[in-house]
Each structure stands twice: as structure tokens, then as C-alpha cells.
Design an enzyme around this catalytic site. Structure first.
Site, PDB file in Angstrom:
ATOM      1  N   SER A  26      48.897  31.759  35.717  1.00 24.02           N
ATOM      2  CA  SER A  26      47.831  31.750  34.294  1.00 24.02           C
ATOM      3  C   SER A  26      48.358  32.663  33.530  1.00 24.02           C
ATOM      4  CB  SER A  26      46.407  31.885  34.970  1.00 24.02           C
ATOM      5  OG  SER A  26      46.128  30.746  35.739  1.00 24.02           O
ATOM      6  N   LYS A  28      48.770  31.292  30.206  1.00 24.09           N
ATOM      7  CA  LYS A  28      47.757  30.833  29.231  1.00 24.09           C
ATOM      8  C   LYS A  28      47.916  31.603  28.037  1.00 24.09           C
ATOM      9  CE  LYS A  28      44.530  28.759  32.651  1.00 24.09           C
ATOM     10  NZ  LYS A  28      45.320  28.688  33.836  1.00 24.09           N
ATOM     11  N   TYR A  50      36.480  27.357  34.437  1.00 29.76           N
ATOM     12  CA  TYR A  50      37.799  27.451  34.360  1.00 29.76           C
ATOM     13  C   TYR A  50      38.689  26.036  35.017  1.00 29.76           C
ATOM     14  CZ  TYR A  50      41.854  30.456  34.909  1.00 29.76           C
ATOM     15  OH  TYR A  50      43.442  31.012  34.651  1.00 29.76           O
TER      16      TYR A  50
END
Length: 420
Positions: A72, A75, A189
Site C-alpha cells: 500500500s 497508494k 479501506y
């Protein structure tokens, strides 16, 4: 860097020197295979360690340029690419994503996020680009879902990281699933940044991998960051491990590798990178979008990125079982520390920005202290809707406790800085 140079940057050299041996104890105890750290102030590297093993079985040592699945930490990169398009007027935060992704028009929403799949209501409005950037789209992850939505996501979408679908196939499958929550209602999420990446691709008219390479990686000199790892680089990839409770030791996890560049490039979690590469990216954000030789974003855009977008009511909703938003805000693609006391995702001074990766990778850019911190491991832990504390700091997973030790060690060594 010499001791005098380290002192000139505001650090106690002896305290910095003690950090490596302290982290090495986690390797010596068999709790981590290895760790790479990199810390800079004012763009100058003041601390860097490569400790332990890239691969335990072959006794391949960690190196400063070892490659990691950063999950992540992808991101914020994808979010920067979206904000570049925003600056050019090609997208706007309030644009409905169905303009480019008709597969996600006219969606239904579960009455209860853990309820049956057929108990739905129509979405009250379209998902916007801001919803994707702030995880308020209602789109979920299987592993953060409960009830019938979890297996439905698993069946429809498959592996969230290594997937043989094309982006068009994946988006069509996502469009068959109900949202967990109404668009804009709450931080939940999920695959929002994956969708954002495929939207960027459609707006730009080229694959996301190419967009990131041309617009971010090449300008910043991020030569080792990609969705695909060619065979001649695989010896540099840190192996992934989990702790086998029955055996009492680390056990290797071997994700499938692509033989050729994949069509599916998840902007929410698919990148492989290194400490030096991600340092360049973090430094660009700390420098308000500028880098040596140019600029990716305007200062006002970076400030927008670093400004909380969650409402007071949304901040009361736990993130993966943690009251994270009572300590941090969430901007456009990353979190912003507001209270760093007992904050599992941030440390140092208010205003620091970060977003970690599920395999234990973490970074932070601290504008108050002009400090970038990179911490990379490959350590798998179980993931569920309430497992955020373990993912963030390793509570319940001994190897993850090395991260707060690194965080404390850096700020304890900072003799002229600001910290809570």
C-alpha cells in the site's frame, strides 16, 4: 557521512550508531529475516542500515538497494499521478468516476455491510474521484470485509495483488458487487486506489505502468520501481516470511511472479521498490512537489494532499479496529499526523505524512523536521477487519515491534528537532 556532518544535521552520532545493533537483535532472535532503513534530513542521508538476510535459505545478505514489495505504499504514488491530471484540468475531485468507468455506474449498496448480498438499496449518488482518493467510495477489500461480502469479493476479483485479469475484466467484475457503504459516507479501506489507477489509465490513454514510469519514476530517477520484476533483478528481491507458530520460526511465503509485464497493475498495492527509490518520492513530497531538475506538483496541490478531508463524524469510525482518525487525518492518498502520542502510524511531529504497506514497509515525511524515514521489511501477518494494530506496529507479531524501535531511535537521536 562523518560524525561532524551528522552533528551538523542535528543528530547525536552515538545514538544513531546504536540503532543498527538494536534492530539486528530482531534478526538474531529469528523474528525478522532482515530490515533496510534510510533516514535523511534536508535531503542528506544521515542513517542507513541493511541488516540481516534478503533470503534466509540462501543466506543472501540485505543490501541498501534490496527490492521490496511495498504494497500500500503504492497508494501515495498513484494519488500523485491523479493529482497531476487534476492540475492539468483533465479530471476534477467532484467528477463522477462513471464518466470514465461506466462499469461502476448505477451501483447498489448493502443495507448492512456484514449482511446478505441481496439486501441492498440504490447508491444515493455517484462515486467521485475524491471518494477514491479518500477511501470513501464504499468499495471494499475482501480481507477487510465481513459477512457475505468477503467471499463475494474473493470469488469475483481473485487475488488483489497477483491477478491474471485485464483492467477491463477486473472493473467489470467489481461492478457486479454491491458497495459496503454509501459513496462519501465513511472511510472504508478497499480497492479505491486500484480503481483510481485504472481511471488514470483511461484518462491518459495508456497503461498505468507507462503513466507512472513516464511521469513519476523517470523524472525522479526511481530506476528500480515497477509493477513487474524482470528475471535479472529477482535475486535482489527480499523474500517474504511469516511466523510459523507450530514450527517456532519464520517460514517463507512465495507469491507467484509474472513472467512478463502484467496487464493488471493495481495502483493500490502492486509496486516493487527500494529504499533509495522511495526516498526520492518522499523527498519530492517534502519539497512541495519539487525535485532536483523539475517539479511534479505545485505546492498548493501538495498542501491539498496533506490536508485532512474526513469529517468529525467520519473520524469517530475505527480503522481496522483502531481509533486512528482521532490521532491522524486523511488527505488525498495519505494520512497526516495530528497527535503523535501513541499513534500507531506516525511519530515525531504533527504534520508528518505516511501510508504503510501490509508487509511491514513504512515511510514518513516530516515537514517540521525536514526529515524522511524509510523502513522496509517483508513480514506477513494475518489480516482481517480488526487487525490494524498488528499491521501497523506488530502488536501480537514480535517482528513488527522493530518499527517503533526505529521510530523512537531516530527521534531520540534528533537533538535540535521538534517532536511531541
Amino acid at each position: 557521512m562523518t560524525m561532524d556532518a551528522i552533528r551538523a544535521r542535528g543528530f547525536d552520532p552515538a545514538k544513531l550508531a546504536a540503532l543498527g545493533p538494536a534492530l539486528a537483535e530482531f534478526v538474531d532472535r529469528g523474528e525478522l529475516a532482515g530490515v533496510v532503513t534510510l533516514t535523511s534530513r534536508g535531503g542528506e542521508i544521515v542513517q542507513a542500515e541493511a541488516i540481516g538476510w534478503c533470503d534466509l535459505e540462501t543466506k543472501t545478505a540485505m543490501r541498501s538497494d534490496t527490492l521490496f514489495r511495498i504494497a500500500s505504499m503504492t497508494k501515495p504514488v498513484t494519488s500523485v499521478a491523479a493529482l497531476m491530471l487534476l492540475e492539468e484540468g483533465r479530471i476534477a475531485l467532484d467528477d463522477p468516476i462513471s464518466r470514465w468507468i461506466p462499469e461502476l455506474a448505477n451501483l447498489s449498496v448493502l443495507r448492512d455491510a456484514a449482511g446478505p448480498l441481496d439486501d441492498t438499496v440504490p447508491a444515493q449518488r455517484a462515486i467521485t474521484i475524491e471518494d477514491l482518493l479518500t477511501h470513501r467510495s464504499g468499495i471494499a477489500y475482501a480481507f477487510f470485509s465481513e459477512g457475505s461480502l468477503k467471499p463475494a469479493y474473493e470469488r469475483a476479483l481473485g487475488d488483489p495483488a497477483m491477478n491474471r485479469s485485464t483492467p477491463d475484466e477486473w472493473l467489470a467484475a467489481l461492478g457486479t458487487l454491491p458497495l459496503a457503504y454509501q459513496p462519501g459516507a465513511r472511510f472504508h479501506y478497499g480497492h479505491s486506489t486500484d480503481v483510481l489507477g485504472f481511471l488514470i489509465s483511461r484518462v491518459a490513454g495508456k497503461p498505468l505502468r507507462q503513466v507512472l514510469q513516464e511521469r513519476i519514476f523517470a523524472p525522479l530517477g526511481m530506476v528500480d520501481t515497477d509493477f513487474w520484476l524482470p528475471r535479472d533483478k529477482r535475486s535482489r528481491l527480499a523474500s517474504l516470511y511469516r511466523y510459523d507458530e507450530a514450527a517456532g520460526r519464520l517460514a517463507k511465503v512465495e507469491p507467484v511472479m509474472y513472467d512478463a509485464p502484467p496487464a493488471y497493475t493495481p495502483g493500490g498495492g502492486g509496486l516493487i521498490s527500494s529504499a533509495p527509490d522511495y526516498h526520492r518520492f518522499a523527498r519530492m513530497l517534502l519539497d512541495d512537489g519539487a525535485y532536483e531538475g523539475g517539479r511534479l506538483l505545485r505546492p498548493e496541490t501538495v498542501r491539498l494532499m496533506r490536508t485532512n478531508r474526513l469529517t468529525d463524524a467520519q473520524r469517530q469510525v475505527p480503522f481496522a479496529g483502531m481509533p486512528l482518525w482521532q490521532k491522524s487525518g486523511f488527505g488525498l492518498g495519505l494520512s497526516i499526523a495530528e497527535d503523535v502520542i501513541d499513534n500507531p502510524y506516525a511519530c515525531g511531529a504533527p504534520g508528518a505524512i505516511t501510508w504503510p504497506g501490509i508487509f511491514g514497509t513504512w515511510w514518513q515525511a516530516d515537514p517540521v523536521n525536514d526529515l524522511v524515514m524509510i523502513y522496509l521489511i517483508q513480514h506477513q501477518v494475518p489480516v482481517s477487519a480488526g487487525s490494524g494494530a498488528t499491521i501497523a506496529t506488530g502488536r501480537g507479531a514480535a517482528g513488527r515491534r522493530a518499527l517503533p524501535m526505529y521510530q523512537r531511535g531516530i527521534y531520540d537521536a534528533l537533538v535540535d528537532g521538534s517532536r511531541a
